[in-house]
Design a protein around this motif. Structure first.
Motif, short mmCIF file in Angstrom:
data_model
loop_
_atom_site.label_atom_id
_atom_site.label_comp_id
_atom_site.label_asym_id
_atom_site.label_seq_id
_atom_site.Cartn_x
_atom_site.Cartn_y
_atom_site.Cartn_z
N PHE A 47 10.76 1.83 -15.35
CA PHE A 47 10.59 2.66 -14.17
C PHE A 47 9.18 2.46 -13.61
CE2 PHE A 47 14.09 4.67 -16.30
CZ PHE A 47 14.89 5.17 -15.27
N ILE A 48 9.07 2.56 -12.30
CA ILE A 48 7.79 2.42 -11.62
C ILE A 48 7.43 3.76 -10.97
CG2 ILE A 48 6.52 1.25 -9.78
CD1 ILE A 48 8.36 -1.13 -10.14
N ASP A 49 6.23 4.24 -11.22
CA ASP A 49 5.76 5.48 -10.61
C ASP A 49 5.34 5.19 -9.18
OD1 ASP A 49 4.58 7.83 -9.83
OD2 ASP A 49 3.40 8.10 -11.64
N ILE A 50 6.11 5.70 -8.22
CA ILE A 50 5.81 5.47 -6.80
C ILE A 50 5.43 6.78 -6.11
CG2 ILE A 50 7.29 3.42 -6.64
CD1 ILE A 50 9.41 5.21 -5.30
N THR A 51 4.95 7.74 -6.89
CA THR A 51 4.61 9.05 -6.33
C THR A 51 3.53 8.92 -5.27
OG1 THR A 51 5.12 10.07 -8.46
CG2 THR A 51 3.89 11.39 -6.87
N THR A 52 2.46 8.19 -5.57
CA THR A 52 1.38 8.04 -4.61
C THR A 52 1.87 7.33 -3.35
OG1 THR A 52 -0.25 7.90 -6.41
CG2 THR A 52 -0.92 7.08 -4.24
N GLY A 53 1.69 7.98 -2.24
CA GLY A 53 2.14 7.43 -0.97
C GLY A 53 3.57 7.75 -0.61
#
Length: 412
Positions: free
Chosen positions: A8-14
């Motif tokens: 999984f990739i954390d894409i919270t920022t932005g």
């Protein structure tokens, strides 16, 4: 977190979701008919209001919590969704904790109107669970509410989004320290049953529906690859009329693993069919694939599978990560169409667009953002910059040895 192969990739920022806190019940569902899931956060009692975020289709969200006739949603703890008036969009029922619950009608664009008084669903009693289902198989969604400080409630829908309290006569008007709830066909007779969870060491309740009619259809939807449960798929029901020459929309559901707080509803899709005598079903999958079937009889229980919509390398057909998938919205379109691309092997995508005569009218190359989604917006023009006419266009996408194709309808 975005799934990318085996991690999984954390894409919270932005993403537009960075500042969310104090949330009891986040629920994903499609609020605006573009077949991607938006987000509603029910909040946490009286700490914050319900919040609505529109999916922009590129991994980011926009806060549209003020898109209501009251400038925002009230306090909430639990939320559930369903199309209560069968107008092809999902409405919201918000449980507020110790206050009165509220019903919000969607206009199809993601703008909501508070219709609590009109719908007769504003009960309080510290509600901690609610679920929509067609308990009487008449073709519209009814509502069960599990309350903690008051007895449990059951409302029947009159098909317009106005509900009648039938809690006492239905047998659910029982007091216990209510928590979550789930709906499903426990005994596989085509009738939707209820499990009401109670906390603080109190016994849970199971309510078995006593209807015996066959005015229903059940669909087990089977997805592909990393989404075998077909989560996020939109299932539409139609009645076949006038000698099968006309299909009339009746209702729709979205397959969700978390459609309510503290509970999960059965993933087999259930529709009450009312007086319909012949049915058709269409499913929009998150991959962009569409499955359809016709001539379904009421009382049927069927299986529908997600169709294969892309081409893959023959040596690696067992690896979902090697797929190239493409989907487009809106379709049909007038001015422009957004094409979403995921997968492929090379660093870029080649996009070729053909008219109905097989002539290539447009070619483009865009960067492959794999494992994230890439986007291309076609403005309905050819390589010379001239607008093309109305019609069906074939869009072919290539990335290394992978390719995908889809059709788009341009309406001028």
């Amino acid at each position: 977190m975005q799934y990318a192969g085996n991690t999984f990739i954390d894409i919270t920022t932005g993403s537009g979701l960075e500042n969310i806190e104090n949330v009891f019940c986040p629920v994903f569902f499609d609020i605006d008919g573009d077949y991607d899931d938006d987000l509603f956060n029910a909040g946490n009692w009286e700490l914050n209001y319900g919040a609505l975020f529109r999916n922009n289709g590129d991994g980011t969200f926009t806060d549209i919590s003020t898109n209501t006739n009251q400038g925002g949603f009230g306090f909430g703890q639990e939320v559930t969704f369903g199309d209560i008036d069968n107008d092809r969009d999902f409405d919201i029922y918000l449980c507020s904790g110790f206050g009165a619950n509220s019903m919000w009608e969607n206009d199809g664009t993601g703008f909501f109107t508070n219709i609590t008084a009109e719908s007769n669903t504003g009960c309080g009693g510290y509600s901690r669970g609610a679920s929509f289902a067609d308990f009487d198989n008449d073709g519209d969604l009814d509502l069960f509410v599990n309350r903690s400080t008051e007895p449990k409630m059951l409302y029947l829908n009159d098909s317009t989004g106005v509900f009648t309290d039938v809690s006492v006569q239905s047998g659910v008007y029982l007091f216990a320290n209510g928590f979550g709830c789930s709906t499903g066909d426990i005994d596989n007779d085509g009738q939707m049953d209820i499990i009401a969870a109670n906390c603080c060491y109190e016994q849970n309740f199971v309510f078995i529906n006593q209807n015996t009619d066959t005015n229903f259809v059940k669909i087990k939807v089977m997805g592909r690859n990393t989404n075998t449960l077909a989560l996020g798929a939109i299932v539409e029901l139609f009645s076949q009329e006038q000698g099968d020459r006309y299909f009339k929309f009746k209702a729709m559901r979205e397959i969700s693993s978390h459609a309510t707080l503290h509970g999960t509803n059965e993933l087999v899709v259930h529709f009450g069919t009312g007086s319909a005598t012949k049915l058709a079903i269409r499913i929009h999958f998150q991959s962009g694939a569409i499955a359809e079937t016709t001539d379904v009889d009421p009382g049927s229980m069927i299986i529908m599978e997600e169709p294969e919509m892309v081409a893959v390398d023959n040596q690696h057909t067992e690896l979902p990560s090697r797929f190239l998938t493409a989907k487009a919205y809106p379709n049909p379109f007038n001015n422009s169409i957004k094409i979403s691309l995921v997968g492929g092997k090379s660093a870029d995508y080649r996009i070729d667009i053909y008219n109905i005569m097989g002539e290539k009218i447009r070619s483009e190359r865009i960067k492959n953002n794999n494992p994230l989604t890439s986007f291309y917006i076609w403005d309905g023009r050819n390589n010379n910059g001239d607008g093309v006419g109305s019609g069906i266009y074939l869009i072919k996408v290539y990335s290394g040895s992978r390719q995908a194709r889809l059709k788009a309808a341009l309406l001028r």
